[in-house]
Write a protein that holds these residues in place. Structure first.
Motif: not given
Ligand SMILES: Cc1cc2nc3c(=O)[nH]c(=O)nc-3n(C[C@H](O)[C@H](O)[C@H](O)COP(=O)(O)O)c2cc1C
Ligand code: SF4
Ligand code: FES
Lengths: 434, 150
Positions: A281-288, A315-321
């Motif tokens: 894992l390198k990075m996550i984007q959280i919230g959209g 938290m934004g929309s709840g997306a975790i990429i």
């Protein structure tokens, strides 16, 4: 499935026929509506929602009970409830899951909200790309009308309420509350200046309660079981559950209903089963798309509005990429900026001009033509946008740039020196940018 | 046709977007002609400039004729990291057109799309109202040949 997940909002998803209202009723559906209309005053419903501590799930985490109170207290005979189902945030598909899996729960939540604030009409604005959700929600509204829970004198009470389902037409900005309202009125979806806010002057300038799908879907549970039961899951400041969408380079992609309070690490490695293949894992984007991009050593942060805020996250929309180590940070940021430049409504200059400018600056990095002075330009441009853009789109679209400059500055530096470590911003040979 | 569609919605300003969507979907070329826009303006009593502004604001609307099947390929991050660029290349190669173009037989138009909410099955595309996920070369070939046979 991991036992960290909770089945509350999603309890019926996948288990009932979403077209059949009798299956909803036989699994406890419309119990909350009967309870509220026969035994509770509108203010009682609002008080219960307030006590539950429910915070809006559409991104801004505004207290839902308070918003209801504002609409309730604004004088006026005509009021509206608008359900924001424009879910366009890249990596987000939880509202779709709720609408396709349990459409009646959302209808019940909207009717309850209408009863609480004194509205006569509700709208569900669903993005045009969600053909199946639109069809299922229309069917759910029709079936509910047939059994008399929508229409005039519902349950023989002096309460008239109906719902109309509307489709969007491919504009991400229509998820912004005033852009959505403009679109419902038959106009181009461009945000309005605030204040006044929708609870005071919304759809056709009437008091309007506008909430996200997931927010409204929580209301039947709160009314049925009470605020105490609602708070039995989650943390002190973030009560209940949150639907999280996992996507990107992650083994177990999907929507998961999770209790507030678990860590991002739990989410990525327990629920998500980590990164597939031999990758790291390198990075996550959280919230959209406008969420923060953080490195893999920051995953002790909790799924909790306060803890995330403390760490500069939303938290934004709840997306975790999730992104694995074969991805290039610059390339990802570039694709996000392309999205924003495309979706900007053009009403205000900082966003209309700023996003293409940001894109060009980042593109210089990927072409190997960026210089150290780019950092200064990036800093002043992102600040200007954050402070001067009219709506959340332009205010938050610089976030991926700001957060990657904070956590992945070395990767920017390497690009200035003509190297793309992932070998993506390059021709075929060995990561040198040509 | 335009008149029928408007009557089915009722003459109301706020129905403009749903009306335009229905008009566009009712013709095989999936677009709004100048004549359509003029009629809508006249029948709804909305200035032409506003009808035009709405028709150009939303990405679903096209003022140019398009194909019978509109292929919208998602190019947002979750799809990109799962191979969206290969999907785009496959469609372009097989159909022999670029993004934004329509095949000479008028069957297919290729477009980019923002996230389709199908990220758990990325890479994804939407073709004439249907979602297709987990796309790879094999799947794309079979989807296209199915559509050609319809
Ligand atoms: C650019 C932009 C896009 C948005 N998209 C959505 C969306 O798709 N769904 C949503 O519920 N809220 C979205 N919002 C937030 C809404 O403006 C609004 O805060 C929300 O609907 C309030 O509902 P809640 O209180 O239940 O969270 C968006 C905001 C902005 C600035
Ligand atoms: S910030 Fe962007 S999307 Fe929002 S009003 Fe300004 S131009 Fe439109
Ligand atoms: S990012 Fe492609 S479907 Fe969501």
């Amino acid at each position: 499935m991991s036992d960290l997940t909770v089945k509350r909002l999603t309890q019926r998803c996948g288990d009932i026929d979403p077209r059949d209202v009798s299956e909803y009723i036989s699994t406890g559906g419309y119990k909350a509506l009967v309870k509220a209309l026969l035994t509770m005053k509108p203010q009682g419903v609002i008080d219960e929602v307030k006590a539950s501590g429910l915070l809006g799930r559409g991104g801004a985490a505004f207290p839902t009970g308070l918003k209801m109170q504002m609409v309730h207290d604004t004088p006026g005979d005509v009021k509206y409830v608008v359900c924001n189902a424009d879910e366009g945030e890249p990596g987000t598909f939880k509202d779709r899951y709720l609408m396709e899996g349990d459409p009646y729960q959302l209808v019940e939540g909207i009717i309850l909200a209408g009863y609480a604030v004194g509205a006569q009409k509700g709208y569900i604005y669903i993005r045009g790309e969600y053909d199946r959700a639109i069809e299922l929600m229309k069917n759910a509204v029709e079936q509910t009308r047939k059994i008399g829970y929508l229409g005039n004198n519902i349950l023989k009470q002096h309460f008239n309420f109906d719902i109309e389902v509307r489709s969007g037409a491919g504009a991400y900005i229509c998820g912004e509350e005033f852009a959505l309202i403009e679109s419902l009125e038959g106009k181009s979806g461009r945000p309005r200046y605030k204040p006044p806010y929708p609870p005071v002057s919304g759809l056709w300038d009437k008091p309007t309660l506008i909430n996200n799908v997931e927010t409204l879907a929580n209301i039947p549970y709160i009314v049925s079981n009470g605020s105490k039961a609602f708070r039995s899951v989650g943390t002190d400041n973030s009560a209940g559950t949150k639907l999280i969408c996992l996507s990107g380079n992650i083994a177990n992609r999907g929507v998961f209903e999770l209790p507030f309070g678990i860590t991002l690490k739990d989410i990525i490695y327990d629920i998500g089963q980590g990164v597939p293949g031999e990758r790291e894992l390198k990075m996550i984007q959280i919230g959209g798309a406008s969420g923060s991009c953080i490195p893999s050593d920051m995953l002790d942060v909790k799924l909790d509005f306060a803890d995330m805020k403390k760490n500069g996250l939303s938290m934004g929309s709840g997306a975790i990429i999730a992104f694995d180590d074969s991805r290039c940070v610059i390339d990802i940021v570039k694709s996000l900026l392309k999205f924003f430049a495309h979706e900007s409504c053009g009403k205000c200059t900082p966003c209309r001009e700023g996003n293409p400018q940001l894109y060009n600056l980042i593109d210089d990095f990927s072409k190997g033509s960026a210089t150290p002075s780019h950092y200064d330009v990036l800093q002043s441009l992102t600040q200007t946008m954050q402070q001067a853009a009219l709506c959340g789109l332009g205010q938050s679209s610089p976030m991926p740039v700001v957060s990657t400059l904070l956590y992945f500055k070395d990767e920017y530096d390497m690009h200035i020196n003509g190297r793309c470590p992932a070998g993506i911003c390059s021709s075929t040979n060995g990561g040198e940018i040509i | 046709m335009v008149e029928e569609i408007i009557n089915s919605h009722g003459i109301a300003e706020d129905k403009l977007v749903p009306i335009l969507l229905d008009i566009q979907n009712s013709n095989d070329k999936h677009y709004l002609s100048e004549d359509d826009l003029k009629q809508v303006s006249r029948l709804l009593g909305i200035p032409e400039s506003r009808v035009y502004s709405v028709a150009t604001f939303y990405s679903f609307f096209s003022l140019q004729p398009r194909g019978k099947y509109i292929i919208q390929i998602c190019d947002n991050a979750p799809c990109i990291v799962n191979g969206a660029y290969n999907v785009i290349d496959d469609f372009r190669h097989i159909l022999g057109i670029d993004m934004g173009q329509t095949t000479p037989d008028g069957l297919f138009t290729l477009e980019y799309s923002s996230c389709l909410g199908c990220c758990s099955h990325a890479p994804a595309a939407r073709i004439s109202g249907e979602l297709y996920g987990d796309l790879d070369s094999e799947k794309i070939k079979s989807i296209l040949s199915d559509l050609r046979r319809r």
